[in-house]
Motif scaffolding. Structure first.
Motif, PDB file in Angstrom:
ATOM      1  N   GLY A  41       0.808  -1.214   0.000  1.00 47.15           N
ATOM      2  CA  GLY A  41       0.000   0.000   0.000  1.00 47.15           C
ATOM      3  C   GLY A  41       0.836   1.256   0.000  1.00 47.15           C
ATOM      4  N   THR A  81      -1.442  -2.170   9.496  1.00 49.19           N
ATOM      5  CA  THR A  81      -1.171  -3.222   8.514  1.00 49.19           C
ATOM      6  C   THR A  81      -0.168  -4.231   9.048  1.00 49.19           C
ATOM      7  OG1 THR A  81      -1.599  -1.657   6.724  1.00 49.19           O
ATOM      8  CG2 THR A  81      -0.421  -3.684   6.161  1.00 49.19           C
ATOM      9  N   HIS A 121      -5.730  -3.593   3.373  1.00 53.01           N
ATOM     10  CA  HIS A 121      -5.640  -3.246   1.955  1.00 53.01           C
ATOM     11  C   HIS A 121      -7.016  -2.904   1.383  1.00 53.01           C
ATOM     12  CE1 HIS A 121      -1.502  -4.630   2.178  1.00 53.01           C
ATOM     13  NE2 HIS A 121      -1.955  -5.700   2.806  1.00 53.01           N
TER      14      HIS A 121
END
Length: 253
Positions: free
Chosen positions: A138, A161, A192
């Motif tokens: 990302g 994340t 995501h």
């Protein structure tokens, strides 16, 4: 046990950090220096690869910095190019590797894992997947002069994340039931699907050439993979050797 943990963590971090710092000098550092030419009117703050890559391009500028001006126009101190800059980058990299080593040791001890070269290397690979590869999907590692969203927002997304990727990998690899392993899929995908913070298209284009940015992102991830793998391997090596020495000393008594 505490003495063994500290000894192994410090030794593994020092050795891995020195090797990776040397690797950086010939891989990511030249790319950073090339990118500095495209910064234009921005204040000069430059980061080493190993301190951008772990935070998904969060631009935690440390050793690769040059003197710039703050909001009041005053000059800020920063390491000079050359030996001073190289030394600060090396120290920062060694500190990062030492932190990685302690994280791996703590995780394996809490997980009841027998620490060997193979198991520590495997945990290092999993840590790279969670803290390096997943966030980079990302927020790719960034060069100075690249357009980026608010620092705090990117750091929040990176932490979320990395944490969720670690949990997801644990469920996938250590889950004792099928539904726990199945639960790992949405946990891994959630950050995501939420989406990483990126600047709006209207904010303008980056001054850094796309080819240079792509090379840096790929090289940063490769260097970070080496750091995690090497740190894991050295943790396993030193853990066995220091443990064997301690047991031999105890038997001699």
């Amino acid at each position: 046990m505490i003495t063994r943990v500290f000894a192994v963590g410090l030794l593994a971090g020092l050795c891995a950090g020195l090797i990776v710092a040397l690797l950086q000098a010939f891989t990511t550092t030249p790319l950073i220096i090339d990118a500095e030419r495209f910064e234009g009117g921005h204040s000069h703050q430059h980061a080493s690869a190993m301190h951008e890559a772990p935070f998904g391009g969060a631009k935690l500028y440390l050793a690769h910095a040059t003197a710039g001006a703050d909001g009041d126009g005053h000059s800020e101190w920063a390491p000079e190019d050359g030996l001073e800059r190289t030394v600060y980058t090396g120290v920062a990299t060694i500190g990062t590797a030492t932190g990685f080593a302690f994280i791996l040791i703590a995780a394996m001890l809490l997980g009841g894992e027998r620490i060997t070269q193979n198991t520590a290397l495997g945990w290092g690979a999993a840590a790279f997947a969670a803290a390096g590869l997943a966030p980079a999907m990302g927020l790719a590692p960034e060069l100075p002069g690249m357009m980026a969203e608010d620092l705090f927002a990117r750091q929040q997304w990176w932490i979320m994340t990395a944490a969720m990727s670690a949990v997801g990998l644990w469920l996938l690899l250590r889950g004792e039931t099928g539904w726990l392993r199945l639960l790992a899929i949405p946990v891994l995908l959630a950050p995501h699907l939420w989406g990483a913070p990126h600047p709006a298209i209207e904010a303008g284009a980056s001054a850094v050439p796309a080819e240079l940015a792509a090379r840096f992102a790929a090289m940063s991830l490769a260097v970070q993979a080496v750091l995690w793998a090497l740190t894991g391997f050295l943790v396993g090596t030193f853990w066995q050797r220091i443990g064997a020495a301690s047991e031999a000393e105890a038997d001699g008594r």
